[in-house]
Design an enzyme around this catalytic site. Structure first.
Site, PDB file in Angstrom:
ATOM      1  N   HIS A   1       0.918  -1.257  -0.085  1.00 46.79           N
ATOM      2  CA  HIS A   1       0.148  -0.003  -0.018  1.00 46.79           C
ATOM      3  C   HIS A   1       0.808   1.142  -0.022  1.00 46.79           C
ATOM      4  O   HIS A   1       0.279   2.310   0.395  1.00 46.79           O
ATOM      5  CB  HIS A   1      -0.851  -0.005   1.191  1.00 46.79           C
ATOM      6  CG  HIS A   1      -1.980  -0.962   1.220  1.00 46.79           C
ATOM      7  ND1 HIS A   1      -2.815  -1.440   2.290  1.00 46.79           N
ATOM      8  CD2 HIS A   1      -2.258  -1.894   0.268  1.00 46.79           C
ATOM      9  CE1 HIS A   1      -3.601  -2.482   1.750  1.00 46.79           C
ATOM     10  NE2 HIS A   1      -3.525  -2.751   0.726  1.00 46.79           N
TER      11      HIS A   1
ATOM     12  N   HIS B   1      -7.264  -0.234   2.756  1.00 47.04           N
ATOM     13  CA  HIS B   1      -6.124  -0.742   1.770  1.00 47.04           C
ATOM     14  C   HIS B   1      -6.558   0.640   0.654  1.00 47.04           C
ATOM     15  O   HIS B   1      -7.423   1.273   0.690  1.00 47.04           O
ATOM     16  CB  HIS B   1      -7.113  -2.057   1.089  1.00 47.04           C
ATOM     17  CG  HIS B   1      -6.643  -3.056   2.298  1.00 47.04           C
ATOM     18  ND1 HIS B   1      -5.943  -4.316   2.039  1.00 47.04           N
ATOM     19  CD2 HIS B   1      -6.746  -3.229   3.400  1.00 47.04           C
ATOM     20  CE1 HIS B   1      -6.211  -4.997   3.115  1.00 47.04           C
ATOM     21  NE2 HIS B   1      -6.429  -4.387   4.049  1.00 47.04           N
TER      22      HIS B   1
HETATM   23  C1  LIG Z   1      -0.065  -7.721  -4.734  1.00 41.18           C
HETATM   24  C2  LIG Z   1      -0.842  -6.574  -4.058  1.00 41.18           C
HETATM   25  C3  LIG Z   1      -1.837  -6.804  -3.539  1.00 41.18           C
HETATM   26  C4  LIG Z   1      -2.819  -5.590  -3.280  1.00 41.18           C
HETATM   27  N1  LIG Z   1      -3.884  -5.869  -2.652  1.00 41.18           N
HETATM   28  C5  LIG Z   1      -4.908  -4.876  -2.319  1.00 41.18           C
HETATM   29  C6  LIG Z   1      -6.062  -4.911  -1.983  1.00 41.18           C
HETATM   30  O1  LIG Z   1      -6.584  -6.249  -1.741  1.00 41.18           O
HETATM   31  N2  LIG Z   1      -6.826  -3.903  -1.614  1.00 41.18           N
HETATM   32  C7  LIG Z   1      -6.400  -2.778  -2.221  1.00 41.18           C
HETATM   33  O2  LIG Z   1      -7.283  -1.576  -1.891  1.00 41.18           O
HETATM   34  N3  LIG Z   1      -5.301  -2.365  -2.397  1.00 41.18           N
HETATM   35  C8  LIG Z   1      -4.434  -3.441  -2.626  1.00 41.18           C
HETATM   36  N4  LIG Z   1      -3.138  -3.259  -3.237  1.00 41.18           N
HETATM   37  C9  LIG Z   1      -2.752  -1.805  -3.353  1.00 41.18           C
HETATM   38  C10 LIG Z   1      -3.402  -1.079  -4.470  1.00 41.18           C
HETATM   39  O3  LIG Z   1      -3.667  -2.005  -5.492  1.00 41.18           O
HETATM   40  C11 LIG Z   1      -2.453   0.070  -5.109  1.00 41.18           C
HETATM   41  O4  LIG Z   1      -2.207   1.022  -3.971  1.00 41.18           O
HETATM   42  C12 LIG Z   1      -3.142   0.945  -6.259  1.00 41.18           C
HETATM   43  O5  LIG Z   1      -3.684   0.114  -7.197  1.00 41.18           O
HETATM   44  C13 LIG Z   1      -2.148   1.722  -6.704  1.00 41.18           C
HETATM   45  O6  LIG Z   1      -2.620   2.502  -7.795  1.00 41.18           O
HETATM   46  P1  LIG Z   1      -1.911   3.455  -8.712  1.00 41.18           P
HETATM   47  O7  LIG Z   1      -2.982   3.972  -9.755  1.00 41.18           O
HETATM   48  O8  LIG Z   1      -1.271   4.424  -7.638  1.00 41.18           O
HETATM   49  O9  LIG Z   1      -0.763   2.613  -9.209  1.00 41.18           O
HETATM   50  P2  LIG Z   1      -0.921   1.131 -10.466  1.00 41.18           P
HETATM   51  O10 LIG Z   1      -2.263   0.634 -10.160  1.00 41.18           O
HETATM   52  O11 LIG Z   1       0.141   0.526  -9.940  1.00 41.18           O
HETATM   53  O12 LIG Z   1      -0.484   1.858 -11.792  1.00 41.18           O
HETATM   54  C14 LIG Z   1       0.532   2.386 -12.224  1.00 41.18           C
HETATM   55  C15 LIG Z   1       0.751   1.887 -13.788  1.00 41.18           C
HETATM   56  O13 LIG Z   1       1.824   2.739 -14.291  1.00 41.18           O
HETATM   57  C16 LIG Z   1       2.308   1.621 -15.008  1.00 41.18           C
HETATM   58  N5  LIG Z   1       3.921   2.300 -15.316  1.00 41.18           N
HETATM   59  C17 LIG Z   1       4.790   2.630 -14.191  1.00 41.18           C
HETATM   60  N6  LIG Z   1       5.819   3.185 -14.707  1.00 41.18           N
HETATM   61  C18 LIG Z   1       5.601   3.311 -15.972  1.00 41.18           C
HETATM   62  C19 LIG Z   1       6.384   3.935 -17.099  1.00 41.18           C
HETATM   63  N7  LIG Z   1       7.371   4.503 -16.979  1.00 41.18           N
HETATM   64  N8  LIG Z   1       5.644   3.983 -18.424  1.00 41.18           N
HETATM   65  C20 LIG Z   1       4.619   3.417 -18.544  1.00 41.18           C
HETATM   66  N9  LIG Z   1       3.722   2.802 -17.602  1.00 41.18           N
HETATM   67  C21 LIG Z   1       4.400   2.934 -16.422  1.00 41.18           C
HETATM   68  C22 LIG Z   1       2.505   0.595 -14.478  1.00 41.18           C
HETATM   69  O14 LIG Z   1       2.714  -0.804 -15.164  1.00 41.18           O
HETATM   70  C23 LIG Z   1       1.111   0.436 -13.793  1.00 41.18           C
HETATM   71  O15 LIG Z   1       0.024  -0.150 -14.779  1.00 41.18           O
HETATM   72  C24 LIG Z   1      -2.306  -4.300  -3.563  1.00 41.18           C
HETATM   73  C25 LIG Z   1      -1.305  -4.115  -4.498  1.00 41.18           C
HETATM   74  C26 LIG Z   1      -0.790  -5.249  -4.723  1.00 41.18           C
HETATM   75  C27 LIG Z   1       0.584  -5.034  -5.528  1.00 41.18           C
END
Ligand SMILES: Cc1cc2nc3c(=O)[nH]c(=O)nc-3n(C[C@H](O)[C@H](O)[C@H](O)COP(=O)(O)OP(=O)(O)OC[C@H]3O[C@@H](n4cnc5c(N)ncnc54)[C@H](O)[C@@H]3O)c2cc1C
Ligand SMILES: *[C@@H]1O[C@H](CO)[C@@H](O)[C@H](O)[C@H]1NC(C)=O
Ligand SMILES: *[C@@H]1O[C@H](CO)[C@@H](O)[C@H](O)[C@H]1NC(C)=O
Ligand SMILES: *[C@@H]1O[C@H](CO)[C@@H](O)[C@H](O)[C@H]1NC(C)=O
Ligand SMILES: *[C@@H]1O[C@H](CO)[C@@H](O)[C@H](O)[C@H]1NC(C)=O
Length: 629
Positions: free
Chosen positions: A530, A574
């Site tokens: 997280h 979460h």
């Molecule tokens: C294994 C796991 C279990 C989890 N379980 C839960 C849960 O049960 N409940 C919950 O609420 N949260 C959970 N989380 C946490 C939650 O999913 C994340 O906090 C949230 O999805 C983050 O969102 P975000 O948009 O910040 O990043 P992300 O959803 O990670 O999006 C970032 C995106 O940017 C892309 N990217 C990165 N760098 C680049 C680049 N240089 N060029 C192009 N693309 C790029 C990545 O590939 C990705 O698709 C979990 C996370 C993981 C990994």
């Protein structure tokens, strides 16, 4: 669990073709778009959808990873952890953590459409009202407060009522708080097992320690133990890709470029004395460098690791750190990558007798195949659900001695200090499943931790993994709080309900002494993934923080951050829900900024007048309402 077994059964599911998805830069019809979103993840796809609602605006989303289509562990809920360390994962690992016997801890991140919303384990809450009110207090922008943010719950969720309701008190949702026509279907577990009834019966046996929580979504009602909400519908994962992105995919003004990593932001001149970054450099198999330009802005949604990494690679970050790598400092932004804040968790295993656990299912390939077969045939059963059907959010009593040395770190009296999750099997991380015996796993997680870490560049190569140092358990409070949480967990395990089944604790956690307990914690501590804080929001004129209250990167022009990294502290839930809500509001902010005089802004004006009137009615001040035309 034996994930190898599962990944060997990758069977193609029926495809739904999505329009406007490109695999190569060369296939794009143009190099210039109104908005460029970096990362088609949890937050990025919300923006992709909301910004492209206006057909006059062109939107490009660039995603490093491949499509999530037909990827079985991305679709079948119980197989989710099977994505770890595959081509759909960034495979990060933290640096060795001093606080936990120098273990390096895997730090998985989804690297496919939907990002971590496609790789997570489906638990879905929003966090406490106090988390949002603290965000409003920190930024001085009252629009971040819960009473203003909760409208986005209705835009975001489409709650699916459970089919069978055992008894009225335990139905697991508060009707009037639930969204019914938002983007992401959310449900409660459809796979009932005797263990669920045992967990819930502890709320009746020991209501002081484990009060029943009728709706675990968060907001004003965060505390207590109840049914966990899951981003699952019809037995399949509901990610930002299957919802926000898919429903917008046929729009001719939305372009999705996958299998392409953004290597760097491109400086595109100056405006108002600030360097502008309205271009991004793309990875490509083509020898000449490829880039795309944004007429309006570039939005970083690359997540809590990817976003600071890209800022640093582009010369936006702490000057000393950039100089060490000979990167010219274009914006000296001391907080980039700092204040990384994450939820730690520890599993406690108990051997049980007379309880039907899932251990044998995981030991016997034919049982697992049968479960997968059921899911294939009807999208039901074990595989159609997540790992823990309940969740509990709790506070330590205010007279606990841990607050003698550290002030209460939670964001307020409604926010949890810690959390419990429950599995009727031996959850295999990090220890392997024993060859025999039946087990349950009770887990604690620290929802309001104190330790802060950082993300830094290891090198100037964008393809190198950055240095991830969460500094787990370095704050004294976190150590004591994990111990204290275990003390309460032991009351759960020794309840009359469970003592009938529990034979004993596995390992040293059963000890009454601190040191054996601490040893168990150090050996088994993991993360719930997280991490936030590396692109933190802060008051507009504060020297710390990366973005202002409207999520614009400070010191830069044409650049915004919209992802989990903007949370300056980890919310007490979460993080997918909090990320969705942030992104929904960010979309409104961005849309409003680019529509100076339109029907939309007139309606917004009318809405604000209405809101300030209702504010007065409730006796609140109207001075914090911003009206912009
Ligand atoms: C294994 C796991 C279990 C989890 N379980 C839960 C849960 O049960 N409940 C919950 O609420 N949260 C959970 N989380 C946490 C939650 O999913 C994340 O906090 C949230 O999805 C983050 O969102 P975000 O948009 O910040 O990043 P992300 O959803 O990670 O999006 C970032 C995106 O940017 C892309 N990217 C990165 N760098 C680049 C680049 N240089 N060029 C192009 N693309 C790029 C990545 O590939 C990705 O698709 C979990 C996370 C993981 C990994
Ligand atoms: C992660 O590891 C898997 C297995 O080794 C590999 O196939 C994949 O390419 C790795 N991901 C990245 C981004 O390097
Ligand atoms: C679930 O299935 C029902 C019935 O087939 C369908 O109406 C509904 O749209 C499906 N929901 C999702 C999110 O796929
Ligand atoms: C970390 O966050 C705190 C506020 O919580 C702030 O005072 C401090 O300056 C931040 N540190 C950095 C390096 O950004
Ligand atoms: C804290 O307060 C509760 C209730 O008033 C009391 O039962 C308990 O003993 C107190 N604990 C400590 C450590 O003082």
């Amino acid at each position: 669990m034996r994930w190898a077994l599962i990944s060997s059964s990758l069977i193609l599911l029926s495809s739904t073709t999505r329009a406007a998805v490109f695999r190569k830069f060369e296939e794009l019809p143009t190099v210039s778009f109104d908005y460029i979103i970096v990362g088609a993840g949890n937050a990025g796809n919300v923006l992709a959808n909301r910004l492209s609602e206006n057909p006059a605006v062109s939107v490009l989303v660039v995603e490093a990873g491949p499509s999530d289509e037909d990827v079985l562990p991305a679709i079948a809920p119980f197989l989710a952890l099977g994505l770890a360390n595959t081509i759909y994962d960034w495979n990060y690992t933290t640096v060795p953590q001093n606080g936990v016997d120098n273990r390096a801890i895997p730090y998985n991140r989804g690297r496919l459409l939907g990002g971590s919303s496609t790789a997570n384990i489906h638990m879905h809450q929003y966090g406490s009202a106090d988390d949002y009110d603290k965000l409003a207090a920190i930024t001085g922008d009252s629009e971040w407060a819960w009473k203003r943010m909760k409208k986005y719950v209705h835009k975001h969720e489409r709650f699916i009522k459970p089919a069978e309701v055992a008894d009225g008190t335990a139905k697991g949702y508060i009707e009037e708080d639930r969204g019914t026509d938002g983007m992401v279907p959310i449900s409660l577990s459809t796979y009932r097992k005797p263990f669920d009834d045992l967990v819930l019966s502890v709320t009746r046996e020991l209501p002081e320690d484990f009060p029943f929580n009728p709706d675990t979504s968060g907001g004003d009602n965060t505390l207590g133990l109840g049914w966990v909400r899951q981003s699952i519908a019809n037995g399949t994962r509901q990610s930002s890709s299957t919802t926000y992105l898919r429903s917008a995919a046929s729009r001719p003004n939305l372009f999705v470029l996958i299998e392409t990593q953004v290597l760097k932001l491109l400086p595109t001149g100056n405006s108002g004395g600030k360097p502008a970054f309205r271009g991004v450099l793309l990875s490509s198999t083509n020898p000449s460098p490829n880039y795309v330009l944004a007429k309006r802005e570039v939005i970083l949604s690359a997540g809590s690791i990817g976003t600071p990494q890209l800022l640093l690679l582009s010369g936006i970050g702490p000057k000393e750190d950039l100089e060490q790598l000979n990167i010219p400092t274009l914006v000296n932004s001391p907080s980039v990558g700092h204040n990384f804040s994450d939820h730690i968790f520890v599993p406690y295993w108990y051997e049980v007798k007379g309880l039907d656990t899932l251990d044998d299912t995981f030991r016997q390939p034919d049982l697992m195949q049968a479960a997968i077969g059921e899911w294939m045939a009807s999208r039901t059963g074990l595989i159609a659900n997540g790992y823990s059907s309940q969740i509990g959010f709790f506070r330590f009593p205010s007279n606990t001695s841990i607050f003698d040395s550290t002030p209460d770190p939670s964001s307020g009296p409604k926010a949890a200090h810690w959390e419990m999750m429950f599995c009727n099997f031996w959850l295999a991380r990090p220890l392997p499943v024993p060859d025999s015996g039946t087990y349950i796993t009770l887990m604690t997680s620290l929802t309001s931790p104190v330790s802060r870490g950082f993300v830094k560049l290891a090198s100037i190569n964008p393809l190198d993994e950055p240095i991830i140092d969460p500094r787990y358990l370095t704050a004294d409070y976190d150590k004591k709080a994990m111990r204290e949480a275990l003390r309460v967990l032991k009351r759960f395990a020794s309840s009359k309900t469970f003592s009938e089944y529990i034979v004993g604790a596995v390992g040293s956690s059963g000890s009454e002494e601190d040191e054996p307990v601490d040893e168990h914690i150090r050996k088994n501590l993991g993360t719930t993934f997280h991490g936030v804080g590396t692109g933190a929001i802060s008051p507009d004129n504060a020297a710390w923080g990366v973005v202002d209250s409207r999520l614009r990167v400070k010191g830069a022009d044409g650049l915004r951050i919209v992802d989990a990294s903007i949370w300056p502290f980890v919310p007490s839930a979460h993080t997918q829900g909090p990320t969705y809500l942030i992104a929904e509001r960010a979309a409104d902010i961005i849309i409003d900024e680019y529509q100076p005089i339109s029907l939309h802004s007139i309606l917004r004006f009318a809405r604000n007048v209405w809101n300030s009137a209702s504010f007065n009615f409730w006796g609140s001040s109207t001075s914090d309402i911003h009206v912009e035309l």
